[in-house]
Motif scaffolding. Structure first.
Motif, mmCIF file in Angstrom:
data_model
loop_
_atom_site.group_PDB
_atom_site.id
_atom_site.type_symbol
_atom_site.label_atom_id
_atom_site.label_comp_id
_atom_site.label_asym_id
_atom_site.label_seq_id
_atom_site.Cartn_x
_atom_site.Cartn_y
_atom_site.Cartn_z
ATOM 1 N N LEU A 126 2.440 1.868 -3.364
ATOM 2 C CA LEU A 126 1.484 2.362 -4.361
ATOM 3 C C LEU A 126 1.097 3.813 -4.103
ATOM 4 O O LEU A 126 0.951 4.602 -5.047
ATOM 5 C CB LEU A 126 0.239 1.474 -4.367
ATOM 6 N N ALA A 152 -5.575 -2.936 -1.530
ATOM 7 C CA ALA A 152 -4.316 -2.933 -2.286
ATOM 8 C C ALA A 152 -4.585 -2.866 -3.792
ATOM 9 O O ALA A 152 -3.928 -2.113 -4.516
ATOM 10 C CB ALA A 152 -3.503 -4.182 -1.950
ATOM 11 N N THR A 153 -5.565 -3.641 -4.267
ATOM 12 C CA THR A 153 -5.912 -3.580 -5.700
ATOM 13 C C THR A 153 -6.465 -2.209 -6.067
ATOM 14 O O THR A 153 -6.141 -1.665 -7.131
ATOM 15 C CB THR A 153 -6.950 -4.664 -6.035
ATOM 16 N N THR A 196 -3.301 -7.943 -2.725
ATOM 17 C CA THR A 196 -4.617 -8.551 -2.513
ATOM 18 C C THR A 196 -4.507 -10.057 -2.299
ATOM 19 O O THR A 196 -5.126 -10.617 -1.376
ATOM 20 C CB THR A 196 -5.529 -8.255 -3.718
ATOM 21 N N ALA A 204 1.686 -1.090 -11.530
ATOM 22 C CA ALA A 204 0.916 -0.828 -10.304
ATOM 23 C C ALA A 204 -0.263 -1.792 -10.117
ATOM 24 O O ALA A 204 -0.487 -2.269 -8.987
ATOM 25 C CB ALA A 204 0.431 0.623 -10.293
ATOM 26 N N GLY A 232 -0.591 -4.146 -6.815
ATOM 27 C CA GLY A 232 -1.793 -4.155 -5.998
ATOM 28 C C GLY A 232 -2.419 -5.538 -5.916
ATOM 29 O O GLY A 232 -2.901 -5.960 -4.856
ATOM 30 N N LEU A 266 -5.763 0.650 -4.669
ATOM 31 C CA LEU A 266 -4.652 1.605 -4.723
ATOM 32 C C LEU A 266 -3.814 1.403 -5.984
ATOM 33 O O LEU A 266 -3.310 2.372 -6.566
ATOM 34 C CB LEU A 266 -3.778 1.456 -3.480
ATOM 35 N N GLY A 267 -3.669 0.147 -6.401
ATOM 36 C CA GLY A 267 -2.928 -0.117 -7.641
ATOM 37 C C GLY A 267 -3.598 0.517 -8.849
ATOM 38 O O GLY A 267 -2.946 1.129 -9.693
ATOM 39 N N MET A 283 0.821 -1.208 0.000
ATOM 40 C CA MET A 283 0.000 0.000 0.000
ATOM 41 C C MET A 283 0.858 1.262 0.000
ATOM 42 O O MET A 283 0.598 2.220 -0.744
ATOM 43 C CB MET A 283 -0.920 0.007 1.218
#
Length: 231
Positions: free
Chosen positions: A34, A185-186, A153, A145, A149, A188-189, A31
């Protein structure tokens, strides 16, 4: 749904800060990477917009000055030894080589046209490198990215299932926090990648147009000097 489970779920904090705080070290690291990449990408985007706007304005101003009918030698003297913008540097590179190609008796050293063109091409290449600096980071961020992310995940979901196995409890209140942390996380990616891809394409196109303008000016200037060489 079981009232106790519903009550436990309602008491949980699902804000971004809370999800980050509950995440594992690996997911936190993903996180932070990213978020840092997103901030750096936006810094490059803003800086390039300012740089490109200034470059276009300077090129337009010098074009008006160049085509005003003022003698080239006088224009070169006004610019001086330290040109302030790219168009002036390209012009100065051609003029410097033009003057160096004259012998003391006033004649021209053979191959002057090729040297003048090469000198301006080298200057244009340097200006292109300066304009494109940082765009590679946008391209890298846009392409990597989402996968970074996704890694966060997958790692988060793995830990969530491990926690379920250890607690022997499949209630929503147990499953939801781990899944939520992993999906951040995904998100934010994608948040880092989408603007990076969009603005990379736009800025790369803008850079090509600016560099194309420099090349057109160099060709026109070279044509003017070629006429003088032939005469």
């Amino acid at each position: 749904m079981d009232p106790s489970t519903l009550s436990l779920a309602q008491e949980m904090d699902f804000s971004l800060l809370a999800l980050f705080a509950r995440a594992t070290f690996t997911v936190k690291l993903v996180m932070l990477m990213l978020v840092a990449a997103s901030f750096w990408a936006w810094a490059i985007i803003i800086q390039k917009h300012i740089t490109f706007r200034l470059a276009r304005r300077e090129a337009e101003g010098f074009d008006r000055q160049f085509w005003s009918g003022e003698p080239l030698d006088e224009l070169f003297e006004q610019i001086g030894a330290e040109p302030r913008n790219a168009s002036q540097r390209i012009f100065a590179a051609g003029m410097i080589e033009w003057r160096r190609s004259h012998r003391e008796d006033g004649g021209l050293i053979a191959g002057a046209q090729a040297r003048i063109d090469r000198s301006m091409d080298v200057t244009i290449a340097k200006e292109a490198e300066s304009l494109n600096r940082g765009l590679g980071f946008l391209a890298t961020t846009g392409s990597t990215a989402p996968f970074i992310g996704l890694f966060g995940t997958v790692w988060g979901i793995k830990n969530a299932f491990e926690h379920i196995a250890m607690s022997q409890n499949t209630n929503l209140a147990v499953v939801a926090p781990g899944i939520s942390e992993a999906l951040v996380a995904t998100a934010l990616g994608l948040l880092a990648a989408i603007p990076a891809v969009i603005f990379y394409n736009k800025l790369n196109s803008d850079s090509d147009r600016i560099i194309g303008g420099y090349e057109s000016f160099a060709d026109e200037f070279s044509t003017i000097l070629s006429r003088q060489l032939d005469s």
